[in-house]
Design a protein around this motif. Structure first.
Motif, PDB file in Angstrom:
ATOM      1  N   PHE A   1       0.814  -1.214   0.000  1.00 10.91           N
ATOM      2  CA  PHE A   1       0.000   0.000   0.000  1.00 10.91           C
ATOM      3  C   PHE A   1       0.852   1.271   0.000  1.00 10.91           C
ATOM      4  CE2 PHE A   1      -3.040  -3.002   2.204  1.00 10.91           C
ATOM      5  CZ  PHE A   1      -3.872  -3.149   1.094  1.00 10.91           C
ATOM      6  N   ALA A   2       2.122   1.123  -0.364  1.00 10.04           N
ATOM      7  CA  ALA A   2       3.020   2.288  -0.443  1.00 10.04           C
ATOM      8  C   ALA A   2       2.891   2.917  -1.829  1.00 10.04           C
ATOM      9  CB  ALA A   2       4.465   1.866  -0.162  1.00 10.04           C
ATOM     10  N   PHE A   3       1.767   3.570  -2.076  1.00 10.65           N
ATOM     11  CA  PHE A   3       1.441   4.083  -3.405  1.00 10.65           C
ATOM     12  C   PHE A   3       2.490   5.079  -3.892  1.00 10.65           C
ATOM     13  CE2 PHE A   3      -2.639   3.251  -1.193  1.00 10.65           C
ATOM     14  CZ  PHE A   3      -2.990   2.120  -1.914  1.00 10.65           C
ATOM     15  N   ASN A   4       2.863   4.887  -5.153  1.00 13.46           N
ATOM     16  CA  ASN A   4       3.942   5.671  -5.733  1.00 13.46           C
ATOM     17  C   ASN A   4       3.443   6.394  -6.975  1.00 13.46           C
ATOM     18  OD1 ASN A   4       6.524   6.662  -6.280  1.00 13.46           O
ATOM     19  ND2 ASN A   4       7.063   4.876  -7.500  1.00 13.46           N
ATOM     20  N   LYS A   5       3.567   7.721  -6.982  1.00 11.50           N
ATOM     21  CA  LYS A   5       3.219   8.499  -8.168  1.00 11.50           C
ATOM     22  C   LYS A   5       4.428   8.577  -9.099  1.00 11.50           C
ATOM     23  CE  LYS A   5      -0.230  11.602  -6.090  1.00 11.50           C
ATOM     24  NZ  LYS A   5      -0.610  13.030  -5.885  1.00 11.50           N
ATOM     25  N   ARG A   6       4.189   8.312 -10.375  1.00  7.88           N
ATOM     26  CA  ARG A   6       5.240   8.421 -11.386  1.00  7.88           C
ATOM     27  C   ARG A   6       4.779   9.398 -12.455  1.00  7.88           C
ATOM     28  NH1 ARG A   6       9.235   4.282 -11.319  1.00  7.88           N
ATOM     29  NH2 ARG A   6       8.819   2.712  -9.713  1.00  7.88           N
ATOM     30  N   TYR A   7       5.609  10.388 -12.711  1.00  9.42           N
ATOM     31  CA  TYR A   7       5.252  11.472 -13.616  1.00  9.42           C
ATOM     32  C   TYR A   7       5.985  11.342 -14.945  1.00  9.42           C
ATOM     33  CZ  TYR A   7       3.284  13.797  -9.505  1.00  9.42           C
ATOM     34  OH  TYR A   7       2.545  14.114  -8.378  1.00  9.42           O
ATOM     35  N   THR A   8       5.254  11.562 -16.026  1.00 13.21           N
ATOM     36  CA  THR A   8       5.814  11.559 -17.376  1.00 13.21           C
ATOM     37  C   THR A   8       5.183  12.702 -18.167  1.00 13.21           C
ATOM     38  OG1 THR A   8       6.143   9.154 -17.370  1.00 13.21           O
ATOM     39  CG2 THR A   8       6.081  10.247 -19.517  1.00 13.21           C
ATOM     40  N   LYS A   9       6.002  13.411 -18.930  1.00 17.16           N
ATOM     41  CA  LYS A   9       5.505  14.491 -19.778  1.00 17.16           C
ATOM     42  C   LYS A   9       5.889  14.182 -21.216  1.00 17.16           C
ATOM     43  CE  LYS A   9       5.180  19.550 -19.869  1.00 17.16           C
ATOM     44  NZ  LYS A   9       5.641  20.806 -19.221  1.00 17.16           N
ATOM     45  N   LEU A  10       4.884  14.086 -22.095  1.00 20.00           N
ATOM     46  CA  LEU A  10       5.100  13.729 -23.493  1.00 20.00           C
ATOM     47  C   LEU A  10       4.628  14.856 -24.397  1.00 20.00           C
ATOM     48  CD1 LEU A  10       3.774  10.041 -23.431  1.00 20.00           C
ATOM     49  CD2 LEU A  10       6.150  10.798 -23.301  1.00 20.00           C
ATOM     50  N   SER A  11       5.404  15.107 -25.427  1.00 19.48           N
ATOM     51  CA  SER A  11       5.068  16.163 -26.380  1.00 19.48           C
ATOM     52  C   SER A  11       4.804  15.557 -27.755  1.00 19.48           C
ATOM     53  CB  SER A  11       6.224  17.169 -26.462  1.00 19.48           C
ATOM     54  OG  SER A  11       5.930  18.185 -27.384  1.00 19.48           O
ATOM     55  N   PHE A  12       3.703  16.005 -28.387  1.00 21.72           N
ATOM     56  CA  PHE A  12       3.323  15.510 -29.713  1.00 21.72           C
ATOM     57  C   PHE A  12       2.997  16.696 -30.623  1.00 21.72           C
ATOM     58  CE2 PHE A  12       2.239  12.156 -26.732  1.00 21.72           C
ATOM     59  CZ  PHE A  12       2.685  11.000 -27.364  1.00 21.72           C
ATOM     60  N   PRO A  13       3.536  16.701 -31.833  1.00 24.82           N
ATOM     61  CA  PRO A  13       3.228  17.809 -32.753  1.00 24.82           C
ATOM     62  C   PRO A  13       1.785  17.789 -33.256  1.00 24.82           C
ATOM     63  CG  PRO A  13       4.569  16.145 -33.851  1.00 24.82           C
ATOM     64  CD  PRO A  13       4.522  15.767 -32.410  1.00 24.82           C
ATOM     65  N   ASN A  14       1.155  16.615 -33.228  1.00 27.29           N
ATOM     66  CA  ASN A  14      -0.218  16.474 -33.743  1.00 27.29           C
ATOM     67  C   ASN A  14      -1.286  16.585 -32.653  1.00 27.29           C
ATOM     68  OD1 ASN A  14       0.972  13.976 -32.897  1.00 27.29           O
ATOM     69  ND2 ASN A  14      -0.815  12.900 -33.680  1.00 27.29           N
ATOM     70  N   LEU A  15      -0.888  16.913 -31.445  1.00 30.41           N
ATOM     71  CA  LEU A  15      -1.878  17.081 -30.376  1.00 30.41           C
ATOM     72  C   LEU A  15      -2.628  18.397 -30.607  1.00 30.41           C
ATOM     73  CD1 LEU A  15      -2.924  15.952 -27.606  1.00 30.41           C
ATOM     74  CD2 LEU A  15      -1.317  17.561 -26.542  1.00 30.41           C
TER      75      LEU A  15
END
Length: 428
Positions: free
Chosen positions: A157-171
């Motif tokens: 129950f040791a919840f872990n947040k993992r962050y990712t930032k992705l960039s897309f030209p077609n977004l």
């Protein structure tokens, strides 16, 4: 069934072999003195303990395919903890003893009577080789025992947040900055009514103020009854745009025999209904277009698709029909093997979210290094992967299965922010 039988036979061989080798190791000197066929003190425990476990697992193995209640899975997982808490230390004791013995076998390091030679002018006491090796073995055995206990008491129950930032030209511009929270593999039957602990996970998710919450499958172990009572927890999840989900391999009831095909179908239909009861929009080989200020993206969900023995119910062709011209596509697919087998070869999904592996609930992760037994079974087993303009993220799971513990592989809440710009990842 063949895979389960092989695993069961392997378990028996491992259990008997470890006890036999350890028995011979501990009582080797005693047997030399009192006869090869003697029964030294402690022999009873070396044979009665494995017998208890073998009989217990045999009973579960015989009934697991016909069980009509989720409770047996809970019994099994705690029996597994008891087994591992005994046999992992035994294994590491034996390895520590034998490896150390091999490393110091050079005769010049020992006196003729089997004592370690005095060092530093006799200021330190001598110790017999057997005692020294036993102490090394005990030290080695303590590591897996302590790790397992920590994984049971805290790690799961040791919840872990993992962050990712992705960039897309077609977004599309209107979706620049879109925040997605992904969770996966709840296995509610294994959680066994630990509502309070999972309420903390919901709080952590809501603190992120996500635009989308995506759940990538395995709501249960096998049965609809596992979902009862959990609506008071997961219905509190908040997302500005919506909460979407898919089915995983465990959600179909394939791991039990049913009185009739209709009973299995009814169970599946109730599980599907549970997604709505818990607040999710279930996507079964379906797509949903999301629109903002005239801009559109699509979120697609497929049923489980995996390599045998995992089922292949997913129909990506059907799910993708009619959304080919949407500029940005997000896919939910439970099994990461689907990405290599079909998704990235034949479709243009920009980002695929998967789960399934749990990271084997055990591993080592330090800075850029990560290892888990999962890597020997799955090509993509945890974290972010990229080929060309397509990305895959494999969530390590929020719940647990089989073993109610997580060691070095904490339950994961994934936060992915999408931005408009040159293709790539950005630090967060």
């Amino acid at each position: 069934m063949r895979y389960s039988l092989e695993a069961y036979v392997g378990f028996i061989i491992f259990t008997v072999l470890i006890d036999f080798l350890l028995h011979r190791l501990v009582h080797k000197d005693d047997e030399k003195q009192i006869g090869h066929f003697a029964f030294p003190l402690g022999t009873f425990w070396f044979y009665s303990v494995p017998t208890v476990f073998i009989l217990s697992f045999s009973g579960i193995f015989a009934t697991i395919k016909t069980v009509d209640s989720p409770q047996l899975y809970v019994t099994f997982q705690w029996l597994l903890v008891a087994y591992l808490s005994i046999y992992l230390p035994k294994l590491f004791y034996y390895l520590g003893y034998k490896l150390t013995h091999s490393a110091i076998r050079v005769k010049s390091k020992f006196s003729s009577d089997g004592k370690i030679k005095k060092m530093n002018d006799g200021r330190y006491p001598t110790i017999s080789r057997k005692k020294f090796l036993s102490q090394v073995g005990i030290f080695m055995a303590s590591a897996p025992f302590i790790s397992l206990m920590f994984g049971v008491m805290k790690g799961r129950f040791a919840f872990n947040k993992r962050y990712t930032k992705l960039s897309f030209p077609n977004l599309p511009e209107a979706f620049d900055g879109l925040k997605i929270v992904q969770i996966s593999d709840l296995h509610l039957g294994s959680l066994n009514a630990n509502y309070k602990e999972m309420e903390e996970a919901v709080r952590l998710i809501n603190d992120e103020h996500p635009d989308l919450v995506c759940f990538t499958g395995d709501l249960v172990n096998n049965f609809y009854e596992e979902t009862i009572g959990w609506e008071k927890v997961f219905s509190k999840l908040q997302a500005r745009i919506g909460k979407f989900s898919i089915l995983g391999n465990h959600d179909y009831g394939d791991y039990s025999k049913w009185p009739s095909p209709q009973d299995k179908t009814d169970n599946l239909n109730k599980i599907k209904g549970s997604h709505m009861r818990l607040g999710f929009n279930l996507l079964n080989n379906q797509s949903q277009v999301l629109e903002s200020n005239g801009d559109k993206i699509v979120i697609t969900g497929v049923e489980n698709w995996g390599h045998p023995p995992f089922p292949q119910y997913g129909d990506l062709k059907k799910a993708s029909k009619g959304v080919e011209d949407i500029p940005f596509k997000l896919l939910l697919s439970h099994d990461p093997d689907h990405w290599d087998a079909e998704v990235k070869k034949d479709y243009d999904y920009d980002l695929t979210l998967a789960g399934h592996t749990h990271g084997m609930q055990f591993g080592i992760e330090f800075k850029n290094f990560q290892w888990s037994p999962a890597k020997y079974k799955f090509r993509r087993w945890a974290g972010l992967y990229n080929e060309g303009s397509q990305y895959l993220y494999v969530n390590r799971g929020l719940g647990y299965l089989g073993m109610p513990a997580r060691v070095g592989m904490p339950p994961e809440i994934t936060i992915i922010e999408l931005t408009r710009g040159p293709l790539g990842t950005e630090p967060m």
